[in-house]
Design a protein around this motif. Sequence first.
Motif, PDB file in Angstrom:
ATOM      1  N   TRP A  30      19.297  10.700   2.254  1.00 19.27           N
ATOM      2  CA  TRP A  30      19.197  11.328   3.565  1.00 19.27           C
ATOM      3  C   TRP A  30      19.233  10.199   4.577  1.00 19.27           C
ATOM      4  CZ3 TRP A  30      20.209  15.927   5.091  1.00 19.27           C
ATOM      5  CH2 TRP A  30      19.851  16.321   6.387  1.00 19.27           C
ATOM      6  N   GLN A  31      20.121  10.274   5.541  1.00 20.31           N
ATOM      7  CA  GLN A  31      20.366   9.148   6.445  1.00 20.31           C
ATOM      8  C   GLN A  31      19.745   9.310   7.830  1.00 20.31           C
ATOM      9  OE1 GLN A  31      21.769   6.427   5.290  1.00 20.31           O
ATOM     10  NE2 GLN A  31      22.282   7.311   3.321  1.00 20.31           N
ATOM     11  N   THR A  32      19.098  10.438   8.105  1.00 16.55           N
ATOM     12  CA  THR A  32      18.566  10.707   9.433  1.00 16.55           C
ATOM     13  C   THR A  32      17.064  10.442   9.465  1.00 16.55           C
ATOM     14  OG1 THR A  32      20.251  12.416   9.687  1.00 16.55           O
ATOM     15  CG2 THR A  32      18.419  12.486  11.228  1.00 16.55           C
ATOM     16  N   GLY A  33      16.572   9.996  10.610  1.00 14.61           N
ATOM     17  CA  GLY A  33      15.137   9.752  10.768  1.00 14.61           C
ATOM     18  C   GLY A  33      14.760   8.344  10.335  1.00 14.61           C
ATOM     19  N   VAL A  35      14.324   6.467   7.891  1.00 14.79           N
ATOM     20  CA  VAL A  35      14.539   6.165   6.474  1.00 14.79           C
ATOM     21  C   VAL A  35      14.348   4.684   6.164  1.00 14.79           C
ATOM     22  CG1 VAL A  35      15.996   8.176   6.012  1.00 14.79           C
ATOM     23  CG2 VAL A  35      17.043   6.055   6.808  1.00 14.79           C
ATOM     24  N   ASP A  36      14.374   3.827   7.213  1.00 14.58           N
ATOM     25  CA  ASP A  36      14.137   2.401   7.001  1.00 14.58           C
ATOM     26  C   ASP A  36      12.683   2.125   6.606  1.00 14.58           C
ATOM     27  OD1 ASP A  36      13.557   3.264   9.699  1.00 14.58           O
ATOM     28  OD2 ASP A  36      13.202   1.156  10.206  1.00 14.58           O
ATOM     29  N   SER A  84      19.658  19.979   1.941  1.00 10.65           N
ATOM     30  CA  SER A  84      18.323  20.334   2.451  1.00 10.65           C
ATOM     31  C   SER A  84      17.232  19.931   1.469  1.00 10.65           C
ATOM     32  CB  SER A  84      18.229  21.836   2.740  1.00 10.65           C
ATOM     33  OG  SER A  84      19.030  22.168   3.843  1.00 10.65           O
ATOM     34  N   GLU A  87      16.779  16.242   1.940  1.00  7.42           N
ATOM     35  CA  GLU A  87      16.016  16.034   3.178  1.00  7.42           C
ATOM     36  C   GLU A  87      14.535  16.311   2.947  1.00  7.42           C
ATOM     37  OE1 GLU A  87      15.770  17.641   7.790  1.00  7.42           O
ATOM     38  OE2 GLU A  87      16.762  18.883   6.282  1.00  7.42           O
ATOM     39  N   THR A  90      12.866  13.600   0.945  1.00 13.63           N
ATOM     40  CA  THR A  90      12.811  12.375   1.734  1.00 13.63           C
ATOM     41  C   THR A  90      11.697  12.458   2.768  1.00 13.63           C
ATOM     42  OG1 THR A  90      15.180  12.028   1.398  1.00 13.63           O
ATOM     43  CG2 THR A  90      14.152  10.817   3.215  1.00 13.63           C
ATOM     44  N   HIS A  94       8.252  10.213   3.033  1.00 16.23           N
ATOM     45  CA  HIS A  94       7.843   9.498   4.251  1.00 16.23           C
ATOM     46  C   HIS A  94       6.414   9.880   4.619  1.00 16.23           C
ATOM     47  CE1 HIS A  94       7.613   8.533   8.567  1.00 16.23           C
ATOM     48  NE2 HIS A  94       8.340   7.478   8.197  1.00 16.23           N
TER      49      HIS A  94
END
Length: 191
Positions: A30-33, A35-36, A84, A87, A90, A94
């Motif tokens: 998932w690349q949004t938000g 994620v780093d 989804s 997401e 992920t 977090h």
Amino acid sequence: MTTPTPIEYRDQLRDHYERCWSTEGRERFWQTGPVDQLPEGFCVLEFPTTRLRDMWTYATCGMSPLSDQPPIELHLFAQQPSMSHVELLTVVTHYHLTGKPLNLGHTFNIGRPWLPGSACEFGLISLPYLDGPKLELFEPPQSSLTVRCLWLIPITAAESKFAMEVGLEELEQAFEDQSLNYLNPMRRSVV
């Protein structure tokens, strides 16, 4: 005994999942938000249906710092493939790292329906009843770690409240009594 590097651990955990579910997992990201802020090498593995398992399986790979006691990983079952699910796992990872650490028996607000139109807006962390201890307890080779691989079950707000007020065992009994269809995002609440 040594602690595996994050990449060694991810490879060992992937092998564990693939042995338990008898199929290969595909890495999904998932690349949004933020994620780093996730652990090095974190991904979600997607396992397709097989002749023996008529469901999609999504599993975290590298969710917990290995210093957690015990580290946990989560998996989720679904009727259909969807980003989804990636997401969701992920976001839960977090939250586990930056909010309140999660563990067996915890319920939490997902912040949105599991899938569009679903009443399941909460998550329950349960034992992996469908796969048992073979999946649940993972001991990376040449390590003193024991990782718990637990089941994330999307649940309704009423079910979450029931678990907090009456108890997790009673909620799980209601699931069993009513033959919970844990794959159906459009299911009705059992309480």
